[in-house]
Design an enzyme around this catalytic site. Structure first.
Site, PDB file in Angstrom:
ATOM      1  N   GLY A 232       0.765  -1.243   0.000  1.00  0.00           N
ATOM      2  CA  GLY A 232       0.000   0.000   0.000  1.00  0.00           C
ATOM      3  C   GLY A 232       0.788   1.281   0.000  1.00  0.00           C
ATOM      4  O   GLY A 232       0.208   2.364  -0.163  1.00  0.00           O
TER       5      GLY A 232
ATOM      6  N   GLU B 153       3.988  -6.512   1.543  1.00  0.00           N
ATOM      7  CA  GLU B 153       3.599  -6.873   0.179  1.00  0.00           C
ATOM      8  C   GLU B 153       3.512  -5.661  -0.728  1.00  0.00           C
ATOM      9  O   GLU B 153       2.431  -5.345  -1.238  1.00  0.00           O
ATOM     10  CB  GLU B 153       2.212  -7.531   0.218  1.00  0.00           C
ATOM     11  CG  GLU B 153       2.098  -8.729   1.115  1.00  0.00           C
ATOM     12  CD  GLU B 153       0.661  -9.201   1.245  1.00  0.00           C
ATOM     13  OE1 GLU B 153      -0.278  -8.435   0.918  1.00  0.00           O
ATOM     14  OE2 GLU B 153       0.481 -10.342   1.663  1.00  0.00           O
ATOM     15  N   PRO B 154       4.600  -4.969  -0.955  1.00  0.00           N
ATOM     16  CA  PRO B 154       4.518  -3.808  -1.834  1.00  0.00           C
ATOM     17  C   PRO B 154       4.393  -4.201  -3.305  1.00  0.00           C
ATOM     18  O   PRO B 154       5.024  -5.154  -3.752  1.00  0.00           O
ATOM     19  CB  PRO B 154       5.857  -3.104  -1.585  1.00  0.00           C
ATOM     20  CG  PRO B 154       6.786  -4.190  -1.154  1.00  0.00           C
ATOM     21  CD  PRO B 154       5.950  -5.214  -0.439  1.00  0.00           C
ATOM     22  N   GLY B 155       3.572  -3.473  -4.019  1.00  0.00           N
ATOM     23  CA  GLY B 155       3.466  -3.655  -5.469  1.00  0.00           C
ATOM     24  C   GLY B 155       3.897  -2.379  -6.159  1.00  0.00           C
ATOM     25  O   GLY B 155       4.977  -2.270  -6.743  1.00  0.00           O
ATOM     26  N   ARG B 156       3.045  -1.348  -6.020  1.00  0.00           N
ATOM     27  CA  ARG B 156       3.273  -0.077  -6.688  1.00  0.00           C
ATOM     28  C   ARG B 156       4.653   0.522  -6.364  1.00  0.00           C
ATOM     29  O   ARG B 156       5.378   0.956  -7.261  1.00  0.00           O
ATOM     30  CB  ARG B 156       2.174   0.891  -6.254  1.00  0.00           C
ATOM     31  CG  ARG B 156       2.141   2.182  -7.036  1.00  0.00           C
ATOM     32  CD  ARG B 156       1.234   3.208  -6.379  1.00  0.00           C
ATOM     33  NE  ARG B 156      -0.023   2.675  -5.925  1.00  0.00           N
ATOM     34  CZ  ARG B 156      -1.176   2.720  -6.603  1.00  0.00           C
ATOM     35  NH1 ARG B 156      -1.224   3.286  -7.778  1.00  0.00           N
ATOM     36  NH2 ARG B 156      -2.268   2.209  -6.089  1.00  0.00           N
TER      37      ARG B 156
ATOM     38  N   ARG C  46      -5.931   3.966 -15.459  1.00  0.00           N
ATOM     39  CA  ARG C  46      -5.947   4.679 -14.177  1.00  0.00           C
ATOM     40  C   ARG C  46      -6.513   6.099 -14.250  1.00  0.00           C
ATOM     41  O   ARG C  46      -7.293   6.500 -13.380  1.00  0.00           O
ATOM     42  CB  ARG C  46      -4.565   4.652 -13.535  1.00  0.00           C
ATOM     43  CG  ARG C  46      -4.059   3.209 -13.288  1.00  0.00           C
ATOM     44  CD  ARG C  46      -2.824   3.139 -12.396  1.00  0.00           C
ATOM     45  NE  ARG C  46      -3.157   3.490 -11.031  1.00  0.00           N
ATOM     46  CZ  ARG C  46      -2.961   4.669 -10.493  1.00  0.00           C
ATOM     47  NH1 ARG C  46      -2.394   5.622 -11.204  1.00  0.00           N
ATOM     48  NH2 ARG C  46      -3.334   4.902  -9.263  1.00  0.00           N
TER      49      ARG C  46
ATOM     50  N   CYS D 112     -12.597   4.758 -27.816  1.00  0.00           N
ATOM     51  CA  CYS D 112     -13.898   5.381 -28.076  1.00  0.00           C
ATOM     52  C   CYS D 112     -14.637   5.641 -26.778  1.00  0.00           C
ATOM     53  O   CYS D 112     -15.609   4.944 -26.446  1.00  0.00           O
ATOM     54  CB  CYS D 112     -14.705   4.504 -29.007  1.00  0.00           C
ATOM     55  SG  CYS D 112     -13.873   4.332 -30.569  1.00  0.00           S
ATOM     56  N   GLU D 113     -14.159   6.590 -26.054  1.00  0.00           N
ATOM     57  CA  GLU D 113     -14.693   6.892 -24.723  1.00  0.00           C
ATOM     58  C   GLU D 113     -14.234   8.312 -24.407  1.00  0.00           C
ATOM     59  O   GLU D 113     -13.037   8.590 -24.438  1.00  0.00           O
ATOM     60  CB  GLU D 113     -14.042   5.900 -23.748  1.00  0.00           C
ATOM     61  CG  GLU D 113     -14.614   5.808 -22.389  1.00  0.00           C
ATOM     62  CD  GLU D 113     -15.722   4.767 -22.301  1.00  0.00           C
ATOM     63  OE1 GLU D 113     -16.664   5.047 -21.557  1.00  0.00           O
ATOM     64  OE2 GLU D 113     -15.647   3.729 -22.974  1.00  0.00           O
TER      65      GLU D 113
ATOM     66  N   TYR E 153       0.044  -1.245 -12.280  1.00  0.00           N
ATOM     67  CA  TYR E 153      -1.406  -1.213 -12.539  1.00  0.00           C
ATOM     68  C   TYR E 153      -1.735  -0.549 -13.880  1.00  0.00           C
ATOM     69  O   TYR E 153      -2.734   0.156 -14.001  1.00  0.00           O
ATOM     70  CB  TYR E 153      -2.143  -0.533 -11.384  1.00  0.00           C
ATOM     71  CG  TYR E 153      -1.873  -1.206 -10.055  1.00  0.00           C
ATOM     72  CD1 TYR E 153      -2.306  -2.500  -9.817  1.00  0.00           C
ATOM     73  CD2 TYR E 153      -1.161  -0.562  -9.046  1.00  0.00           C
ATOM     74  CE1 TYR E 153      -2.040  -3.139  -8.618  1.00  0.00           C
ATOM     75  CE2 TYR E 153      -0.884  -1.195  -7.838  1.00  0.00           C
ATOM     76  CZ  TYR E 153      -1.336  -2.482  -7.632  1.00  0.00           C
ATOM     77  OH  TYR E 153      -1.067  -3.124  -6.444  1.00  0.00           O
TER      78      TYR E 153
HETATM   79  N1  LLP Z   1      -1.434  -6.981  -0.881  1.00  0.00           N
HETATM   80  C1  LLP Z   1      -2.729  -7.115  -1.171  1.00  0.00           C
HETATM   81  C2  LLP Z   1      -3.518  -8.103  -0.490  1.00  0.00           C
HETATM   82  C3  LLP Z   1      -3.310  -6.267  -2.137  1.00  0.00           C
HETATM   83  O1  LLP Z   1      -4.599  -6.390  -2.408  1.00  0.00           O
HETATM   84  C4  LLP Z   1      -2.531  -5.297  -2.787  1.00  0.00           C
HETATM   85  C5  LLP Z   1      -3.105  -4.409  -3.811  1.00  0.00           C
HETATM   86  C6  LLP Z   1      -1.160  -5.219  -2.471  1.00  0.00           C
HETATM   87  C7  LLP Z   1      -0.657  -6.064  -1.496  1.00  0.00           C
HETATM   88  C8  LLP Z   1      -0.235  -4.228  -3.133  1.00  0.00           C
HETATM   89  O2  LLP Z   1      -0.593  -2.915  -2.901  1.00  0.00           O
HETATM   90  P1  LLP Z   1       0.353  -1.738  -3.396  1.00  0.00           P
HETATM   91  O3  LLP Z   1       1.652  -1.839  -2.633  1.00  0.00           O
HETATM   92  O4  LLP Z   1       0.594  -1.949  -4.851  1.00  0.00           O
HETATM   93  O5  LLP Z   1      -0.397  -0.517  -3.123  1.00  0.00           O
HETATM   94  N2  LLP Z   1      -5.430  -0.793  -9.330  1.00  0.00           N
HETATM   95  C9  LLP Z   1      -5.242   0.126  -8.241  1.00  0.00           C
HETATM   96  C10 LLP Z   1      -4.524  -0.506  -7.078  1.00  0.00           C
HETATM   97  C11 LLP Z   1      -5.186  -1.754  -6.582  1.00  0.00           C
HETATM   98  C12 LLP Z   1      -4.431  -2.405  -5.462  1.00  0.00           C
HETATM   99  C13 LLP Z   1      -4.976  -3.756  -5.180  1.00  0.00           C
HETATM  100  N3  LLP Z   1      -4.321  -4.449  -4.133  1.00  0.00           N
HETATM  101  C14 LLP Z   1      -4.504   1.361  -8.748  1.00  0.00           C
HETATM  102  O6  LLP Z   1      -4.130   1.375  -9.925  1.00  0.00           O
HETATM  103  O7  LLP Z   1      -4.304   2.317  -8.026  1.00  0.00           O
END
Ligand code: LLP
Length: 441
Positions: free
Chosen positions: A251, A293-296, A334, A365-366, A394
């Site tokens: 997050g 659990e970082p993604g972004r 996004r 087309c939006e 994302y």
């Molecule tokens: N762990 C769990 C259980 C999650 O559901 C998520 C993201 C993460 C970790 C990673 O979160 P992050 O570090 O990336 O914030 N599509 C949206 C974001 C959706 C996130 C979903 N879950 C966007 O583009 O902002």
């Protein structure tokens, strides 16, 4: 000329008026590989992974590990880098699990998430020996208990808790509030834990929560840890079970525009360390095994999207009002979905002075398909190349084939070399699933 380093990849620079990333001239890459085109800068990607590991080692009082949330962007090459850097992986589908395996990711370092996992997905996760299945509901728990009944090596389970914390982010990506669709409500955590303990094929490892994405406040991560620790203490007192693992999810937010603060992974880890130390003191616990659990914050800034200007549209005063690009909401939804803001520059004339602000419209087309509003760019026209920063997370992972436009290629750039890690989709790919009615053949 160096660029705003908290928005662009570490290796991004303008030389000879052109944007370079990973030592590659992106104008040349766009010519060789066509557009839209996505780049991942390997230095930035590996750097953020290392930053997490270093920061946790510095600030966290117990054992800690970093799992990359693969929903941000996954392909085999990215998963291989994740494995090489010693991170684990979070997956949410059978196919994400397949990619993890293809990349040689040790299955013990994979966690299977999801609020509606299918039977086949659960079975695959169990058969392949994932480190933990993160259980989201009592119904899922019952299915999993039945599926694992009689297993010689019980399947590890984390319970996802809905901790009742409202994160300060876009409503679509806030996931921890009382009405969120994810996780077990606090009042059923005890029942869920008791069911896991009673299941012969399951092993209760600990608790998990993820309250949302694009978060900047340390207070939110502290509140998540505090809520999980409180539940762990409650389970200990009620059921006599000492849980060894705690996962406060991902997050951590990233800036998309220069006016936003930089991502501070070190401060995030320090807040986590403080929160766990405080919880351990309050409840008399040892620091649990922590999984973040970082993604972004791992991959967003490593990514750059390249689009070609196809056409201009002038306003009544003769000043360009829109640039029309060859990509848009199908490769990056996004802006349309969350009103997300981005930063761009003209990759082939990056040192030119800006003209009047212009809206950058996608090709789909939006009407809502506008990638940037009031962008500050040099006056641009057909053939110019636009680079959009912070495009790694994302975007492609949420891409669609709307209007039957093939999805872009993805290159990994570093040391002056660009490697295709996902080829451009072809029209044949798109038609491969299309089945004509026999009578019309
Ligand atoms: N762990 C769990 C259980 C999650 O559901 C998520 C993201 C993460 C970790 C990673 O979160 P992050 O570090 O990336 O914030 N599509 C949206 C974001 C959706 C996130 C979903 N879950 C966007 O583009 O902002």
């Amino acid at each position: 000329m160096p660029l705003d380093s908290h928005i662009w990849p570490d290796t991004a620079e303008v030389s000879g008026g052109r944007l370079h990333v990973g030592g590659c001239d992106v104008t040349g890459l766009a010519m060789d590989h066509a557009t839209p085109l996505y780049l991942i800068d390997e230095v930035t990607l590996r750097g953020s992974m290392r930053a997490y590991r270093t920061a946790l080692a510095r600030h966290y009082p117990g054992p800690a590990r970093v799992h990359y949330a693969s929903k941000a962007l996954l392909n085999t090459a990215v998963a291989q880098i994740v494995a090489e850097e010693g991170l684990g992986l979070d997956v949410v589908s059978g196919a994400e699990l397949l990619v993890a395996r293809r990349a040689g990711m040790p299955m013990g370092q994979v966690h299977m998430h999801g609020n509606a996992k299918g039977e086949a997905e659960l079975r695959r996760a169990v058969d392949w020996g994932v480190g933990a299945i993160v259980v989201d509901s009592l119904d899922e728990l019952d299915r999993l208990a039945a599926l694992t009944h009689g297993l010689v090596r019980p399947q590890g389970v984390l319970l996802r808790v809905a901790p009742n914390i409202d994160a300060h982010t876009h409503a679509h990506i806030a996931t921890g509030g009382a009405t969120a669709k994810f996780g077990l409500p606090l009042e059923s955590v005890g029942a869920a834990a008791a069911r896991v303990l009673a299941a012969d094929g399951l092993r209760l490892l600990g608790l998990h929560a993820h309250i949302g994405s694009q978060l900047f406040e340390a207070a939110e991560i502290r509140a998540t840890v505090a809520a999980l620790a409180r539940e762990m203490a409650r389970l200990r007192d009620a059921l006599g079970v000492d849980l060894a693992e705690l996962s406060p999810g991902g997050g951590l937010g990233v800036p998309y525009t220069a006016d936003m603060p930089p991502t501070d992974i070190d401060a995030y880890a320090a807040a986590l360390g403080d929160a766990v130390r405080a919880a351990c003191a309050t409840y008399g616990m040892r620091p649990p095994l922590l999984t973040v659990e970082p993604g972004r914050s791992i991959i967003a800034r490593a990514g750059v999207a390249l689009y070609r200007v196809i056409a201009r549209k002038l306003g009544p005063n003769g000043v360009p009002r829109y640039l029309h690009m060859d990509g848009g909401m199908a490769d990056n939804i996004r802006p349309a979905l969350y009103g997300a803001r981005y930063t761009a520059l003209l990759a082939n004339r990056a040192a030119d002075p800006p003209g009047p602000p212009v809206d950058v419209a996608g090709r789909y087309c939006e009407s809502g398909d506008v990638l940037l509003r009031a962008a500050s760019l040099p006056p641009a026209g057909p053939g110019d190349l636009l680079a959009v920063a912070v495009s790694g997370a994302y975007t492609l992972s949420m891409a669609s084939t709307y209007n039957l436009v093939p999805r872009p290629a993805l290159l990994l750039v570093g040391d002056g070399v660009a490697r295709i890690i996902q080829r451009r989709e072809t029209e044949e790919d798109l038609l491969a699933r299309d089945v004509p009615l026999e009578s019309y053949l």
